[in-house]
Write an enzyme that holds these catalytic residues in place. Sequence first.
Site, PDB file in Angstrom:
ATOM      1  N   SER A   1       0.771  -1.244   0.000  1.00 41.75           N
ATOM      2  CA  SER A   1       0.000   0.000   0.000  1.00 41.75           C
ATOM      3  C   SER A   1       0.801   1.293   0.000  1.00 41.75           C
ATOM      4  CB  SER A   1      -0.948   0.068   1.205  1.00 41.75           C
ATOM      5  OG  SER A   1      -1.632  -1.117   1.394  1.00 41.75           O
TER       6      SER A   1
ATOM      7  N   SER B   1      -2.335  -4.281  -2.430  1.00 40.89           N
ATOM      8  CA  SER B   1      -1.840  -2.935  -2.159  1.00 40.89           C
ATOM      9  C   SER B   1      -3.013  -1.973  -2.001  1.00 40.89           C
ATOM     10  CB  SER B   1      -0.944  -2.486  -3.320  1.00 40.89           C
ATOM     11  OG  SER B   1      -0.212  -1.337  -2.976  1.00 40.89           O
TER      12      SER B   1
ATOM     13  N   ASP C   1      -4.151   1.462  -2.125  1.00 37.01           N
ATOM     14  CA  ASP C   1      -3.609   2.699  -2.683  1.00 37.01           C
ATOM     15  C   ASP C   1      -4.675   3.787  -2.674  1.00 37.01           C
ATOM     16  OD1 ASP C   1      -1.346   1.105  -3.189  1.00 37.01           O
ATOM     17  OD2 ASP C   1      -2.090   0.549  -5.170  1.00 37.01           O
TER      18      ASP C   1
END
Lengths: 357, 357, 357, 357
Positions: free
Chosen positions: A232, A270, A272
């Site tokens: 992330s 991840s 984001d």
Amino acid sequence: VRARDIGIAPGLFAPGPLNAITDVGDIRVGQVTRIEGADVRTGVTAILPHGGNLFQDKVPAGVVVANGFGKFAGTTQVAELGEVETPIVLTNTLNVAQAIDGIVDWTLRQPGNESVRSVNAVAGETNDGHLNAIRKRAITRADVVAAIEGARSGPVAEGSVGAGTGTMAFGWKGGIGTSSRVLPPALGGYRVGVLVQTNYGGTLVMDGLPVGRALGRYYLKDHGERTAADGSIILVVATDAPLGDRNLTRLAHRAIAGLARTGSAFSNGSGDYAIAFSTAAEVRRTPARRARVAAYPELSNDAVSPLFVAAAEAAEEAIYNSLLMATTIERQATAEAPAARGEALDIAAVRALVARH
Amino acid sequence: VRARDIGIAPGLFAPGPLNAITDVGDIRVGQVTRIEGADVRTGVTAILPHGGNLFQDKVPAGVVVANGFGKFAGTTQVAELGEVETPIVLTNTLNVAQAIDGIVDWTLRQPGNESVRSVNAVAGETNDGHLNAIRKRAITRADVVAAIEGARSGPVAEGSVGAGTGTMAFGWKGGIGTSSRVLPPALGGYRVGVLVQTNYGGTLVMDGLPVGRALGRYYLKDHGERTAADGSIILVVATDAPLGDRNLTRLAHRAIAGLARTGSAFSNGSGDYAIAFSTAAEVRRTPARRARVAAYPELSNDAVSPLFVAAAEAAEEAIYNSLLMATTIERQATAEAPAARGEALDIAAVRALVARH
Amino acid sequence: VRARDIGIAPGLFAPGPLNAITDVGDIRVGQVTRIEGADVRTGVTAILPHGGNLFQDKVPAGVVVANGFGKFAGTTQVAELGEVETPIVLTNTLNVAQAIDGIVDWTLRQPGNESVRSVNAVAGETNDGHLNAIRKRAITRADVVAAIEGARSGPVAEGSVGAGTGTMAFGWKGGIGTSSRVLPPALGGYRVGVLVQTNYGGTLVMDGLPVGRALGRYYLKDHGERTAADGSIILVVATDAPLGDRNLTRLAHRAIAGLARTGSAFSNGSGDYAIAFSTAAEVRRTPARRARVAAYPELSNDAVSPLFVAAAEAAEEAIYNSLLMATTIERQATAEAPAARGEALDIAAVRALVARH
Amino acid sequence: VRARDIGIAPGLFAPGPLNAITDVGDIRVGQVTRIEGADVRTGVTAILPHGGNLFQDKVPAGVVVANGFGKFAGTTQVAELGEVETPIVLTNTLNVAQAIDGIVDWTLRQPGNESVRSVNAVAGETNDGHLNAIRKRAITRADVVAAIEGARSGPVAEGSVGAGTGTMAFGWKGGIGTSSRVLPPALGGYRVGVLVQTNYGGTLVMDGLPVGRALGRYYLKDHGERTAADGSIILVVATDAPLGDRNLTRLAHRAIAGLARTGSAFSNGSGDYAIAFSTAAEVRRTPARRARVAAYPELSNDAVSPLFVAAAEAAEEAIYNSLLMATTIERQATAEAPAARGEALDIAAVRALVARH
């Protein structure tokens, strides 16, 4: 070193005086770093959109979820009302509760907020569990309040500090990074600043240089599937241009473009997120303006594109700064987990790559 | 030439045999190019997800709006139902009506569709008004049907053809481009293909090479504000992996990451859309499966990341192909507009840049 | 009769003088009705947000997709830019292409639009294929232009006219309906108007009265599964309050609440869309305001709730008007399809229900 | 009493044996009620999708934000991954931090979760600040864990309990309510259950009966603007039908339709969220299925509409139950706030209304 010191200066526009998010308006940043014992390697980073009462004088804002494998708190109210009413706090994945708690606690205690009964805490996170004993949930409400109360104008500490204390990026030590851009007067002279907490993976590219490939460290190397790409990033974007919430949301989108240019794999795991706000006093949502009808100046759709470019550039450079400023962090072996090492990016090697190209 | 011919081969994975979207499943592509008189420079590109009855045997799909300044038709139903039921047709901005009309017309006429009364036409566009007398709306329903009926497997014509006949990218001639990737067996062996219609701007970077800067042509050069960055891109992404609609939407997002790496300015006026679908026979929504409950195999969230990387890579290379394969197109002066020239990218100059790095 | 004539007057607020969307600002409505031969039963309804150049003087707007099984054109640009720049045209599902084409054609021809090369046509549809030979696609570009050019202020024809000529609702004849509300001066005195094209199903409730159950006609009666609930509704919402695009999107959401109160099944196949815009001159996006920074007055988040209530009420009543004003429409048997009858709601029966409660 | 006991039985379908969310699969509900001293009137309600390891055996899920003025935690990951991996916990607005903390704490401690380092806590809230000294943030992590650990199958306590201890709805005492529906065998025999935490306003209508108007208590009465309409609702929807995440999101949307039928004002300050999940064992995302490719049965788009109707009905009835089962709650005067009374709805008056219609 910072990226620009070694010749990595992505984009068209010049940075502001500090090349930091604090170049924009009256933004303050505060950080608490927790490096303790064998395996606590974590922290808190707080961004205050201005120095006044954030709850009373809300800032217009927009938020973007590029990949929602994350626990970012506060998104739905930011999107619905188009505003941020608290500090923006970053920390580790399992301490979002403490981040919210600290934000709420601090907000309720501010003079003028005596009858506040609803607070939309904005808190982002990335997972520092490789270097930090994340299951200990070391961050406390007090850490969060300390980060908020310690927030200052001026230069921002980067690298292995605050919420970036234990994070990894592209297989090296990641952390906190920041950068800014100033549009030339003909384009409005506005400023854009970005602060990031990097903890993601992929194949690192620095302003076009294939760093990950050259150094032999990248996601899916030898096509082995590893979770190294997960982790992330949070990008906080600020501008002093008078943007409304819709165009701030669009501005946040452009920070994701900067992220893409660094070689992010945008992998499944991840989380984001980007959040953008305006520090322009004339778009601040004060109690008087919120009473009924108020006139807000707004930069038109047709005029926002240079800001979009600036946001992508600043995001890209902020990410490089987070890597280049990070120092090696080690976690010692314990009964629960083996030792781990988050090695700082080899700056000499990067310099050599820059020189060669 | 294609990008790979001159040493521009972004990413980790190998392309498929044709390095084209037609490497995936049974996809067919058809194009109609209209270069007529002084100023008609436009066309149609149709992508058929498979060779059967597309309306009856729908494909799971997802769509992403990176910047919604565009007239892409069909997005809301794709999002709601998670499927595409027609060819995907690309053309110019003012001929979306004809694209829809052609899709509907063709669909109603297919054997087996005699009682169909609702068709969700998927049609994308970019604005070729610099080289094409777009207000003439030269594309007809017949052109669209011809593109669909002419769709074939095998190599795909690139550059100044079909819907890319009159488009511009980064100040040079843009057009149609395509590329593909094949995952290694250990990662599932799946294929991903992308086809693009490029018509946008920014500062061209090719696999890290600063082409736009080196050749002195880029958005906001000398900080003058020009509309040159506007124009849009459509990215069509296909995979033979058994993805559900949610993960196809995520896959489409990753094509936007590839776009970002080429230096897109993501300007206000750029309509940037990506649509992704799966050609896997076992996820096709046939009448039998749509009757009540059907079991669909689905690649898990945890396993999709390599496909995400492949989509970004193939999108990036497809864009380079669209530029490198484009030929110069000129529009002659008329009473309505001055002459205009869409100059092909200087391949020798790009080769020189590749050699130098 | 209209709902209010027989004692059905949902909500708290009073309607405007016409109890129609044309009570708001300078809105104009034009309709073309095509009842021809054995089986053409369709039409066009056009709503013009004001009487000036709609493309140059854009109105802030927001759109909501309650269920996206529909072909509504223009949504992504409305959402991205927060504005409408054309008439809003309603027609049948298979004639959206012609609706777009007519809107584009008319827009390009308006004085002042000589260099316009991009038009975001906003066109909604519902499926009148039960009463109309929809596969004939009877609506032409000329019909659409005629509806736009015929748009007038003043009372709006309701029922089996325009885009409602062949539609069905709750098993009875649906059609076009409209209603409005005026807030009391203490709440700002603003107006809200709604126009609907009804073609959906469920179990009809009229201001709490169980009409569908009482008359024995409703979706899933005897638990048989029928497609009778499918079909869609488009709701067009207007206000003269100075709302920005975000709060207009929220206003559109509230029209869906009014829809829910009528007993909609919100079935899979129902394409349910609402679009809202503001007619306030001071929020209109004129070329001068779009040049750079302009100050727009905006009703605050805290003050919008009464408008939300008004939008739900007006939507509800507009739907009742569409049913009560509709006249029976019959389609004759042909080689392609059997005869069909869209029976008007039995007003005497509804009156009796009203009287009983 | 419950709604059905006094003749209020909205919709077409029959309830399940308990007429509660616990009629669906193996769902468990646990509640902690905190009524202490002068002014603590709050609590926690936890819903467990099944009795196994929720983190390891995730359930497909979808979430809908009808009005995002709320602090609902976990939405972005639910949307991105299409799944829920924790109990769903409801509490008051200023204790969301403690809700998250409790969920994380409990999840980390479950056998089999020893190496879990990321938990997406799903926590909803409404603001009970009228009856509860919300700024005291009385709920602790231990309360949340106790609610989770106390979760049981079987009947669910309703009214002024758990997270509904201090909530208000339509000016009366609100609280927790639940209801369920069973589809007839011909429609699949599936079950749908809903649990709500009601704390919103508007003009109460009960299955068509104008309760708010008849009893003279409603939002904007005398057109005075009050905040009485604000406050929020959370709707938790469960089904044992094999739905994928996209259709679960659509199912959650339909619960909002049920909410609309009760007369909700959907005011600016009301945070209205719905979350839906499937308990079907065959769509559960177990570690084995998440390893790579798994086949999930899925009810098709064409077959979901009866479930949509059931979700709206059950939501509507759950709301009535929350009001009818609520008991009067009083807060005593303190130095900080005056006394307040949340009066239970007058059941005799409602009965009289039912009898009259």
